[in-house]
Every structure is written in C-alpha cells, then in structure tokens.
Motif scaffolding. Structure first.
Motif, PDB file in Angstrom:
ATOM      1  N   MET A  43      25.836  25.960  35.762  1.00 12.31           N
ATOM      2  CA  MET A  43      26.897  26.445  34.863  1.00 12.31           C
ATOM      3  C   MET A  43      26.431  26.493  33.407  1.00 12.31           C
ATOM      4  O   MET A  43      26.883  27.333  32.639  1.00 12.31           O
ATOM      5  CB  MET A  43      28.138  25.549  35.013  1.00 12.31           C
ATOM      6  N   ARG A  44      25.535  25.573  33.046  1.00  9.80           N
ATOM      7  CA  ARG A  44      25.033  25.520  31.667  1.00  9.80           C
ATOM      8  C   ARG A  44      23.822  26.420  31.442  1.00  9.80           C
ATOM      9  O   ARG A  44      23.352  26.557  30.314  1.00  9.80           O
ATOM     10  CB  ARG A  44      24.610  24.080  31.326  1.00  9.80           C
ATOM     11  N   LEU A  60      28.428  16.307  36.806  1.00 12.08           N
ATOM     12  CA  LEU A  60      28.837  17.348  35.849  1.00 12.08           C
ATOM     13  C   LEU A  60      29.019  16.766  34.444  1.00 12.08           C
ATOM     14  O   LEU A  60      28.700  17.415  33.449  1.00 12.08           O
ATOM     15  CB  LEU A  60      30.133  18.016  36.327  1.00 12.08           C
ATOM     16  N   LEU A  96      36.763  20.897  32.864  1.00 14.19           N
ATOM     17  CA  LEU A  96      36.714  21.411  34.231  1.00 14.19           C
ATOM     18  C   LEU A  96      37.819  20.752  35.045  1.00 14.19           C
ATOM     19  O   LEU A  96      38.238  19.637  34.733  1.00 14.19           O
ATOM     20  CB  LEU A  96      35.384  21.062  34.911  1.00 14.19           C
ATOM     21  N   GLY A 108      26.549  17.388  41.562  1.00 11.02           N
ATOM     22  CA  GLY A 108      27.202  17.663  40.279  1.00 11.02           C
ATOM     23  C   GLY A 108      26.197  18.018  39.196  1.00 11.02           C
ATOM     24  O   GLY A 108      26.443  18.906  38.372  1.00 11.02           O
ATOM     25  N   ASN A 162      34.668  22.831  27.672  1.00  2.00           N
ATOM     26  CA  ASN A 162      33.979  21.848  28.508  1.00  2.00           C
ATOM     27  C   ASN A 162      34.877  21.273  29.594  1.00  2.00           C
ATOM     28  O   ASN A 162      34.414  20.549  30.466  1.00  2.00           O
ATOM     29  CB  ASN A 162      33.445  20.702  27.647  1.00  2.00           C
ATOM     30  N   VAL A 184      26.049  16.628  31.795  1.00  3.60           N
ATOM     31  CA  VAL A 184      25.649  17.750  30.939  1.00  3.60           C
ATOM     32  C   VAL A 184      26.794  18.162  30.007  1.00  3.60           C
ATOM     33  O   VAL A 184      26.897  19.308  29.590  1.00  3.60           O
ATOM     34  CB  VAL A 184      25.138  18.965  31.753  1.00  3.60           C
ATOM     35  N   GLY A 185      27.670  17.198  29.724  1.00  2.00           N
ATOM     36  CA  GLY A 185      28.668  17.421  28.682  1.00  2.00           C
ATOM     37  C   GLY A 185      29.991  18.003  29.136  1.00  2.00           C
ATOM     38  O   GLY A 185      30.867  18.264  28.302  1.00  2.00           O
ATOM     39  N   TYR A 186      30.159  18.204  30.416  1.00  2.00           N
ATOM     40  CA  TYR A 186      31.472  18.665  30.879  1.00  2.00           C
ATOM     41  C   TYR A 186      32.457  17.498  30.897  1.00  2.00           C
ATOM     42  O   TYR A 186      32.067  16.330  30.968  1.00  2.00           O
ATOM     43  CB  TYR A 186      31.365  19.278  32.278  1.00  2.00           C
ATOM     44  N   GLU A 239      36.780  30.224  36.395  1.00  2.00           N
ATOM     45  CA  GLU A 239      35.357  29.890  36.322  1.00  2.00           C
ATOM     46  C   GLU A 239      35.147  28.402  36.081  1.00  2.00           C
ATOM     47  O   GLU A 239      34.058  27.881  36.298  1.00  2.00           O
ATOM     48  CB  GLU A 239      34.661  30.717  35.225  1.00  2.00           C
ATOM     49  N   ARG A 240      36.189  27.689  35.660  1.00  2.00           N
ATOM     50  CA  ARG A 240      36.050  26.244  35.434  1.00  2.00           C
ATOM     51  C   ARG A 240      36.902  25.433  36.404  1.00  2.00           C
ATOM     52  O   ARG A 240      37.142  24.246  36.204  1.00  2.00           O
ATOM     53  CB  ARG A 240      36.389  25.909  33.978  1.00  2.00           C
TER      54      ARG A 240
END
Lengths: 311, 292
Positions: free
Chosen positions: B137-138, A63, A23, B130, A21, A66-68, A44-45
């Motif tokens: 991405m998800r 971001l 980034l 974002g 998760n 959604v859990g990042y 990719e991150r």
C-alpha cells in the motif's frame, strides 16, 4: 437518536476523510458493526480480513509498522476471547498503534444470546499492561473518544454499544483520558457507572430523587487510565457508593472502584451488574430488567440497598 | 556439506553460529538447541546473502523484514544477528539474564533489528502479512520473510494467515517452514516408521506442498541445510518481487542439525549441554575455543 454503531461507522468515515493513514480492518461483520459505511466511503483503506480474528489483529500490527493507524472492527467477544493472545502479545506488549473497536459489548447484542454477550471484557482488558480501555456513554463521547484514540500513539480498546444510547453530553464535549464526569449531584448515595449504563443510572437517580433519595451519578468512561484522585474526591461525600455496570461484577468497574476506595477512602461499596452468570437471547428491555440494570429495576435495587445499609 | 566453494564461508559461519548458540545456552543454564540448529543455515543465508540489512542502522526503513515466528529459537536468531554485526557478540552472554536485550523469546521493544515480538506460537505470519500488505500500500520495496516451525504449524492462527495472504496477492511475503520433523514432545514414533527424528513427524505423510498450493501459495521445496538450494530459492523469491502469490518455502531440515549429539533427538528441543558434551561438540564443529 442514533444507534452507537451508526456513530461508530460515521465517525470512522469522518476520521478517514482527514487522515489518510486511517485503515479499517473488518472480520466479516461490517454490515452489523456499521463499519460498512467506511467501506463505502474509503474502499481502498477498508481491508476485509475474513472470519479470522486472530490473524486480523496480527495483520494490523504489521500495518502499523509502516505508519498506518488500523482500526479493528468486530464484536467484543471475538477480540477479548478469540483473539486475546494476539492482542496481548502483539498489540499490548509491543505498544502497537492499533485501535480496537469492540462492538456489541455487554448484554444488549441484538437477540444473539450468550455467545455474543461479553460481560468479562473490561476485567480482561484492564488487567493487560499498557492497554487503554474506554467505554463511552453516548454519541458525543463515542465520537470524541474515537478522535482522541486515533491521535493517541498506542493501543486503545474502545467498548461500544450496539443500539441507541440517550444523550448525556452535547457536541461541546471534549474527551480527556482518565477523567470522570458528574452527571448528577446527590447527597444520599452515589451511583458510579460506565458506558451507556451511566445514562440509565441517571434516569434511575431521578426516580430515586422522586422517592426522596437524593442520588448522585458519576460516569467513568476511562477505565484505564483512571484519575483516582477525581474518583476519590467524587465518592468522599457519600457513605454509600453503588457501582453499576453492564458487565460481570467480578473484575470490571465495581472491582476498579472498590480497589481505589479501599486504598484511599474506605467506605461501603455495593456492586450491581451481571452476577457471575450467562446471558440469554431476549429483547433489551427484558435483559435490562433481568439484570436489574433498567432505570426502574435499578432504582428499586438501590432503594433496597440503602434500606439494608441503614438497618 | 556443500561442494560449492562459494558457500564455504557461509558453512563456516553456520558452524560458528551453532557453537555460539549451544555454548550461550549452556552458560545461561536454559534455552533451546534443536530448533536453532535446524534453522541455522537458513538464518545465515538470510542475514548474510539475501536480506537487505544495515548493521549500522538496524531500524533502516528499507531493510527487509524478518520475523522468527518460532520465537523459542531466539538464540539462533541472536547469534546470527551478532555475527552479522547488529550487536556485539559479547552481548550474547547476557542472554536470558536480567536487563538483557536478548530475551528468552524475542522482544521487539528491547532489541533494534527485531521486527516482531514472538514466542506465543502461531502469530508471526499474521504480522508479516500486515507488513507485506503495508509495503504494497505504501509502495515500499522491502520483502518480508517469516520463519515458522512445523510443530508451530499446528496452531490455528497460522492457517488464518495462510488463507488470507493469497487473497491480497502478497508476492512480497515469504514464509519459510523449518520442517525439522520434531516438536517439543509430540507423539511416539511407531517402531516400523522411518523418520529422521526419534518422535513422530508433526505432519507425517501429509502433502503440505499440495495444501499450500491449493490455498494460493507458490511453494518451493528445498533441503534447508544445503546453501546451494537455500540461496537460489531465497534469491528467486526476492527477485520475483511483488508478484501475485506469496511464497512458502518448505525447508526440509533436521532438528539439532550439525552435531551428532543433538541431531534428530527431540530431547534437545531445549536442553543444556554439559561441559564434557561442549568439548565434544566444539571439536565436531571445528571450534578451537572451548567453553569456559
């Protein structure tokens, strides 16, 4: 010995190896801050967000929904000055799980001068409700603080130095938010410091010891939260406390210590740091001498403060 | 008013929304009217026809996201959320009062169903960027809508997001410009200049469509008060899904739209209606209930 920016880059890679998760958002400085190590290891991150710091703070907040776990990477000034309002309103007010990697803090910014020398960041960030503010001293503490911040749910501001910072701790060090650390015992005067300046204070204390001035050093890596009881306990044996910081004497560590001691253990506190003036582009040694932060200049300053206090 | 019968229900909701907004502001003694009115038809369309919303579960992870970047129009959003059943209409009377979930500017920590805290202008599109990037991405299917104001578009931070979003080819991101032609105070309108507002347009004669297109956005231009134009445009961007360009909907609107007192008048940006004005406004909107 490793520069703190290399520690930052390598620790991001290591954290990214085990946490998918995580980034890293860059504002086009990755090859200075060394976040480019992460770009290479986890392309990719790694998100290049361009020279647009306000936007990249907002994007990180999106971001995080959604859990990042976004680590923002840029120079300190571009966070605490350029992107302050988005940090205040989007990150701190909403308690977004966004981590701020504030590189090149203080005056040692690699010959870049006033634009890049942020000596107000601690004052600004610690005044912000809900913000955690950390300033590690060496590579061990930097790595431990980054690990802690990544696990912690909420915003963290991490104040990072650019260059090599002498080791104060070892690999057994475990970061505990709020804790203070006695780096050296003493009897006559206590130096309280934060970030890599704590290591320079330790050297200065040894010089003072040689002159017969028994000098203690207390390191405060956690500007907020801070365990006030620990600070008071550490300061109580000393009639004179000198705060030392690579930061303006207004609003930073000196102010923080003074606030706590004046309420709970009033005693003489002298604040050493940047005395409300602008920096300049010059080698580190020159700047540390200029601002009386090098071990030699600092020990002279403390000896003088002590003489003035006694007389 | 649209001739299309399909939109009569939405038009009635929009009239009710405008009434709830102006009467709530009157009761609380402060708030904005002009912006909520220009945005009302767009908000009704989003919440009643276009967005995936579950009134029983405002935090549903698959919901479409909506950010009111022009956060001072909060009362417009609140009344639409209440009408949609996201919270009781009764609660509107707590607007701007102490301990209220309905803050003067939206607070995501207080009211479920909000997607961002806004009110400091210029910030919402970046958060939406974002969210859209995170969805990509998800592998999440939600669409992110961000409403910005034409006055707000003067903020530099928006232009950062306008530059960066197309680089990530965020087809799941839609910005809606509520181009109502007025800002809080702005500039004097020259006497020989034709305009739908009584002060100068924030973007007078500027080809925003061309500018956004050159930055890499798909641009749709609509009348922001005609459901026959709003609904197809919004449904089109959702149906396109995650294509290769974010969309900017240029919604031509009128500040204070829907009530003769307020239309095109900058002073209604934030103003409290008197009880006499409320009576006239209620009549004009076809509202039987009159302000207490």
């Amino acid at each position: 010995m490793k520069a703190m920016r290399d520690v930052w880059g390598e620790t991001l890679v290591a954290l990214g190896d085990t946490n998918e998760n995580l980034l890293v958002l860059d504002a086009d400085l990755a090859n200075s801050t060394k976040a480019d190590k992460f770009a290479k290891a986890h392309p990719e991150r790694f998100l290049q967000m361009g020279i647009a710091e306000q936007n990249f703070v907002g994007a990180a907040v999106g971001l995080a929904t959604v859990g990042y776990i976004p680590w923002l990477s840029s120079f300190t000034v571009f966070f605490t000055h350029r992107a302050l309002d988005p940090i205040r309103m989007l990150v701190a007010q909403t308690q977004a799980n966004v981590k701020i990697g504030a590189a090149y803090a203080g005056v040692l910014t690699g010959l870049t001068g006033k634009t890049h020398q942020d000596v107000e960041d601690l004052a600004i960030m610690r005044a912000m409700p809900g913000m955690t503010v950390l300033a590690p001293v060496d590579r061990h503490e930097c790595e431990a603080a980054m690990r802690w911040a990544t696990e912690y749910q909420g915003p963290v501001y991490l104040r990072l130095a650019r260059d090599v910072c002498p080791d104060v701790f070892d690999s057994n060090y475990a970061f505990v938010p709020g804790r203070t650390y006695t780096l050296k015992q003493g009897k006559d005067v206590l130096l309280v410091s934060t970030g890599p300046q704590s290591a320079r204070c330790k050297e200065a204390a040894q010089l003072l010891d040689h002159q017969g001035i028994s000098t203690g050093v207390l390191h405060v890596p956690s500007i907020k939260p801070l365990n006030g009881h620990e600070l008071v306990e550490a300061c109580e044996p000393f009639g004179l406390v000198v705060t030392v910081e690579e930061h303006n004497i207004h609003g930073g560590l000196g102010s923080l210590v003074t606030e706590i001691l004046s309420e709970h253990a009033p005693r003489k506190v002298v604040r050493v740091g940047i005395e409300d003036r602008w920096g300049e582009s010059a080698p580190n040694e020159f700047l540390l001498d200029l601002f009386q932060l090098s071990p030699a200049r600092l020990s002279e300053r403390v000896a003088k403060i002590l003489r003035c206090t006694k007389s | 008013m649209s001739a299309n019968k399909d939109y009569r229900e939405l038009e009635a909701l929009a009239r009710r929304g405008r009434w709830l907004a102006i009467s709530t502001v009157a009761k609380s003694g402060a708030g904005h009217v002009g912006g909520p009115f220009s945005a009302m038809d767009l908000l009704i369309a989003l919440y009643f026809r276009v967005m995936k919303v579950d009134p029983q579960n405002p935090r549903w992870s698959e919901r479409d996201r909506f950010i009111l970047s022009k956060g001072h129009s909060s009362i417009g959003l609140y009344v639409v959320m209440a009408l949609r059943g996201l919270f009781p209409i009764e609660e509107l009377k707590t607007f701007d009062k102490g301990n209220s979930r309905l803050q003067g500017h939206p607070d995501v920590t207080k009211l479920p169903g909000l997607d961002a805290s806004t009110g400091s202008l210029g910030q919402g599109l970046s958060v939406g960027l974002g969210m859209a990037l995170g969805a990509r991405m998800r592998g999440e299917k939600y669409h992110t809508f961000v409403m910005i104001g034409d006055g707000e578009l003067q903020e530099g931070m928006i232009w950062e997001a306008l530059d960066i979003a197309p680089r990530y080819k965020l087809g799941n991101l839609t910005a809606i410009l509520d181009w109502n032609g007025l800002q809080q105070f702005g500039w004097i309108l020259p006497i020989d200049e034709e305009h739908r507002g009584d002060r100068k347009d924030p973007w007078p004669g500027i080809d925003l469509k061309g500018i956004f297109e050159r930055l890499g956005w798909q641009v749709l231009e609509i009348n922001g008060h005609e459901f026959s134009q709003i609904i197809p445009a919004l449904e089109r961007v959702k149906a396109l899904g995650d294509t290769d360009r974010p969309t900017m909907i240029l919604a031509h609107t009128v500040k204070g739209k829907g009530v003769r007192y307020t239309e095109g008048k900058y002073e209604w940006h934030s103003k409290v209606a008197t009880s006499e004005e409320l009576r006239v406004i209620a009549e004009e909107l076809g509202i039987e209930e009159v302000a207490a």
